[in-house]
Design a protein around this motif. Sequence first.
Motif, PDB file in Angstrom:
ATOM      1  N   ALA A  73       0.968   7.024  -6.178  1.00 51.34           N
ATOM      2  CA  ALA A  73      -0.206   7.897  -6.401  1.00 51.34           C
ATOM      3  C   ALA A  73       0.213   9.056  -6.439  1.00 51.34           C
ATOM      4  O   ALA A  73      -0.250  10.232  -7.245  1.00 51.34           O
ATOM      5  CB  ALA A  73      -1.213   7.405  -5.582  1.00 51.34           C
ATOM      6  N   LYS A  74       0.981   9.477  -5.475  1.00 50.34           N
ATOM      7  CA  LYS A  74       1.370  10.886  -5.236  1.00 50.34           C
ATOM      8  C   LYS A  74       2.331  11.493  -6.423  1.00 50.34           C
ATOM      9  O   LYS A  74       2.141  12.554  -6.836  1.00 50.34           O
ATOM     10  CB  LYS A  74       2.501  10.840  -3.890  1.00 50.34           C
ATOM     11  CG  LYS A  74       2.262  12.277  -3.122  1.00 50.34           C
ATOM     12  CD  LYS A  74       3.001  12.238  -1.635  1.00 50.34           C
ATOM     13  CE  LYS A  74       3.111  13.343  -1.157  1.00 50.34           C
ATOM     14  NZ  LYS A  74       3.650  13.266   0.165  1.00 50.34           N
ATOM     15  N   LYS A 100       0.678  -1.341   0.101  1.00 50.09           N
ATOM     16  CA  LYS A 100       0.084   0.184   0.057  1.00 50.09           C
ATOM     17  C   LYS A 100       0.879   1.114   0.210  1.00 50.09           C
ATOM     18  O   LYS A 100       0.605   2.194  -0.644  1.00 50.09           O
ATOM     19  CB  LYS A 100      -0.889  -0.068   1.218  1.00 50.09           C
ATOM     20  CG  LYS A 100      -1.831   1.014   1.238  1.00 50.09           C
ATOM     21  CD  LYS A 100      -2.680   0.864   2.560  1.00 50.09           C
ATOM     22  CE  LYS A 100      -3.510   2.090   2.779  1.00 50.09           C
ATOM     23  NZ  LYS A 100      -4.122   1.917   4.077  1.00 50.09           N
ATOM     24  N   LEU A 101       1.973   1.163   0.620  1.00 56.79           N
ATOM     25  CA  LEU A 101       2.812   2.281   0.895  1.00 56.79           C
ATOM     26  C   LEU A 101       3.484   2.917  -0.286  1.00 56.79           C
ATOM     27  O   LEU A 101       3.512   3.955  -1.070  1.00 56.79           O
ATOM     28  CB  LEU A 101       3.938   1.996   1.680  1.00 56.79           C
ATOM     29  CG  LEU A 101       4.542   3.010   2.509  1.00 56.79           C
ATOM     30  CD1 LEU A 101       3.752   3.848   3.662  1.00 56.79           C
ATOM     31  CD2 LEU A 101       6.066   2.476   3.174  1.00 56.79           C
ATOM     32  N   TYR A 153       4.060   0.225  -5.987  1.00 56.49           N
ATOM     33  CA  TYR A 153       4.475   1.224  -6.980  1.00 56.49           C
ATOM     34  C   TYR A 153       4.253   0.843  -8.378  1.00 56.49           C
ATOM     35  O   TYR A 153       3.757   1.446  -9.166  1.00 56.49           O
ATOM     36  CB  TYR A 153       5.980   1.591  -6.400  1.00 56.49           C
ATOM     37  CG  TYR A 153       6.429   2.829  -7.320  1.00 56.49           C
ATOM     38  CD1 TYR A 153       6.377   4.039  -6.981  1.00 56.49           C
ATOM     39  CD2 TYR A 153       7.233   2.598  -8.730  1.00 56.49           C
ATOM     40  CE1 TYR A 153       6.947   5.157  -7.575  1.00 56.49           C
ATOM     41  CE2 TYR A 153       7.717   3.694  -9.393  1.00 56.49           C
ATOM     42  CZ  TYR A 153       7.396   4.928  -8.806  1.00 56.49           C
ATOM     43  OH  TYR A 153       7.932   5.888  -9.394  1.00 56.49           O
ATOM     44  N   ASP A 204      -5.603   9.599  -7.544  1.00 57.67           N
ATOM     45  CA  ASP A 204      -6.294   9.004  -6.381  1.00 57.67           C
ATOM     46  C   ASP A 204      -6.467   7.408  -6.253  1.00 57.67           C
ATOM     47  O   ASP A 204      -6.726   6.873  -7.220  1.00 57.67           O
ATOM     48  CB  ASP A 204      -7.574   9.365  -6.311  1.00 57.67           C
ATOM     49  CG  ASP A 204      -7.474  10.879  -5.869  1.00 57.67           C
ATOM     50  OD1 ASP A 204      -6.615  11.399  -5.362  1.00 57.67           O
ATOM     51  OD2 ASP A 204      -8.664  11.767  -6.310  1.00 57.67           O
ATOM     52  N   GLU A 240       0.909   4.151  -2.412  1.00 57.30           N
ATOM     53  CA  GLU A 240       0.594   5.709  -2.377  1.00 57.30           C
ATOM     54  C   GLU A 240       1.498   6.464  -2.762  1.00 57.30           C
ATOM     55  O   GLU A 240       1.510   7.517  -3.288  1.00 57.30           O
ATOM     56  CB  GLU A 240       0.580   5.723  -0.729  1.00 57.30           C
ATOM     57  CG  GLU A 240      -1.003   5.168  -0.396  1.00 57.30           C
ATOM     58  CD  GLU A 240      -0.862   5.126   1.374  1.00 57.30           C
ATOM     59  OE1 GLU A 240      -0.019   5.234   1.807  1.00 57.30           O
ATOM     60  OE2 GLU A 240      -2.081   4.918   1.672  1.00 57.30           O
ATOM     61  N   LYS A 241       2.966   5.943  -2.843  1.00 60.93           N
ATOM     62  CA  LYS A 241       3.877   6.601  -3.110  1.00 60.93           C
ATOM     63  C   LYS A 241       3.841   7.122  -4.807  1.00 60.93           C
ATOM     64  O   LYS A 241       4.067   8.250  -5.436  1.00 60.93           O
ATOM     65  CB  LYS A 241       5.228   5.913  -3.042  1.00 60.93           C
ATOM     66  CG  LYS A 241       6.554   6.584  -3.183  1.00 60.93           C
ATOM     67  CD  LYS A 241       7.816   5.571  -2.770  1.00 60.93           C
ATOM     68  CE  LYS A 241       8.889   6.198  -3.708  1.00 60.93           C
ATOM     69  NZ  LYS A 241       9.814   4.915  -3.909  1.00 60.93           N
ATOM     70  N   THR A 272      -7.463   3.843  -3.768  1.00 65.77           N
ATOM     71  CA  THR A 272      -7.995   2.988  -2.730  1.00 65.77           C
ATOM     72  C   THR A 272      -7.310   1.679  -2.414  1.00 65.77           C
ATOM     73  O   THR A 272      -7.002   1.049  -3.608  1.00 65.77           O
ATOM     74  CB  THR A 272      -9.417   2.727  -2.547  1.00 65.77           C
ATOM     75  OG1 THR A 272     -10.031   2.355  -3.715  1.00 65.77           O
ATOM     76  CG2 THR A 272     -10.249   4.240  -2.140  1.00 65.77           C
TER      77      THR A 272
END
Lengths: 318, 339
Positions: free
Chosen positions: A56-57, A49-50, A276, A62, A53-54, A64
């Motif tokens: 996604a940023k 997930k981390l 990622y 966005d 999220e990396k 989920t």
Amino acid sequence: MKKATAILATVVILALILTLFGGMVQAKERIYIPLISKGFQHQFWQAVKLGAEKAAKEFDVDITFEGPESESQVDKQIDMLQAALSKKPKAIALAALDSKAVIPLLEQAKAAGIPVIGFDSGVDSDIPVTTAATNNVAAAALAADKMAELIGYQGEVAVIVHDQTSRTGIDRRDGFVNRIKQKYPKIKIVDIQYGGGDHLKSTDLAKAIIMAHPNLKGFFGANEGSAIGVINAVTEMNMKGKIVVIGYDSGKQQIAAIRSGLMAGAITQNPIGIGYEAVKAAVMAIKGQKLPKVIDTGFFWYDKTNIDSPQIKPLLYD
Amino acid sequence: MESRPVTVKDKAILEDRAKDKAVLRRSLFRSDATQKILAFASLIVMFVVFSLASPNFAKFNNIIGILLATAVNGVLAVGVTFVIITGGIDLSVGTVMTFASVMTGVFITFWKLPIIIGVLGGVAAGALCGFINGSITAKMKIPPFIATLGMMMIAKGLSLVISGTRPIYFIDTPVFSKIAMGSVLGIPNAVLVFFGAAIIASLILTKTVLGRYTFALGSNEEAARLSGINVDAWKIAIYTLGGIFSGLAGVMMASRLNSAQPALGQGYELEAIAAVVIGGTSLSGGEGTILGTVIGAFIMSVLTNGLRILSIPQEWQTVVIGVIVIAAVYADIIRRRGQ
């Protein structure tokens, strides 16, 4: 009845708060990519997930991240996939629990023009544009090579695997067992047991195996829970130094065991890389870029000597 | 029965019996109108709120998704409602469901028997487990919590043994998946089966001797025994009925996944029990309705789906559902106190 009305009112208020929250989520017109994972509470999935999220940023989208509570809940995952599709995402990333069971929904996604990205494990279908995953067979074979080296190419070894139904369970077991059989004829695998990835269950299994095989020289735990079970058993039976323990993935306990010498070393996947690459591939698919059928996210052997190296450290999670 | 003079003790028993009947009648009449309205209202409120919150919620496809997600848990919950009304509990419904789906797989995929035999065989496997549950509880006097806990493990283990720990696929019999996934006017069969099962269950519970005795056992088992009801036999029948519903759920699950998944099932019993309790059936037995259970099952799945559609983080979804379970039962307690 008055109180009952009060409760109903509370529900309404709670619901309104949710509406607000939902409204906020809906307000943004950005690229949205749901990731349907195999789980969410294990540290491994948190690391995936981390990584997601990396990405996604980095790509300004966005995401989920959702998964069922246990890896046997095939139907729950299908419900999640269904809900995700209802949100009309631009792309969807999936780590399928049962690759055949999800096919009708994948066809639905295809019909709706939503590209599907596989991560962690593949799907028996042409629909996913790519899959970002560890080559578990090769990774477990590396564990077998290290095991052979550490026990001097002969003797008895045992294996604890998380389960016998999932792809990763099967691949890691077969990768390890086949490599030993093919390359190291003097090593005998005396037992293979399944502990569901449960620390306690794996501990009990490992203890029973050690009791039954007093000459055991090596022990392989094929995921985090299995490996911790083996460590616990070796500690409780005072066999430290007598049995070579090799683990898989990381987590606080395994890392500590490697530092203290209780565990010889372990295979780490690249969970952050898996998350990622999944999101990155989804973004590329949305843009219509070409992707390879498989993205190998890699695996590494780590032990006391390289645990803090810049190559390994970022891949380990507590 | 031999006739003998009426003693004081007999009179007391007769009075007791009359009282119990009155209690029984009352519990049938106050049959939870308030609770049902309240639960139904909550369901509507949730539905409206989620629809307002997200344009994707009230879409046809999503509604179908919710109905499908409810079907299996709903059938399980309907079955366990009977057992809970008797004051018992059935912790084995989830893994018995799995066992039934594995047996269906064995019949159809391994033994190449006709699909109808596979379906009936699956339901029969569930019934057999229920029968054993009932027998252990009634004849061996082992509390249902323990008896069904044992069955939960037995069914789980047998599912793994029989399937060889691998999923059994129905690839060669494409018709099988139509049982759950075929549709009538766009509504999947699984949903229709669920509604059908609920209607039949409701009729059994309200219109038959079996239903009446279900309430009687839950209100006062001793009184039921003293008024000449063969408690053991009826108890076995009720657990068997519960098993039939688990078996049906197993067939539906297998058809929906187009495979029998031997590792699945544990934890499903708690969701089924939660649906029953949200629907106003008391865990202490003696009251409950099928409609309540159906609404309870829908509340759970609408909530789960809605929170997902709103992209609420998964950790929080679980928290919210937990709060709702407690709130629903609390509402029920307040209603009781008010009466």
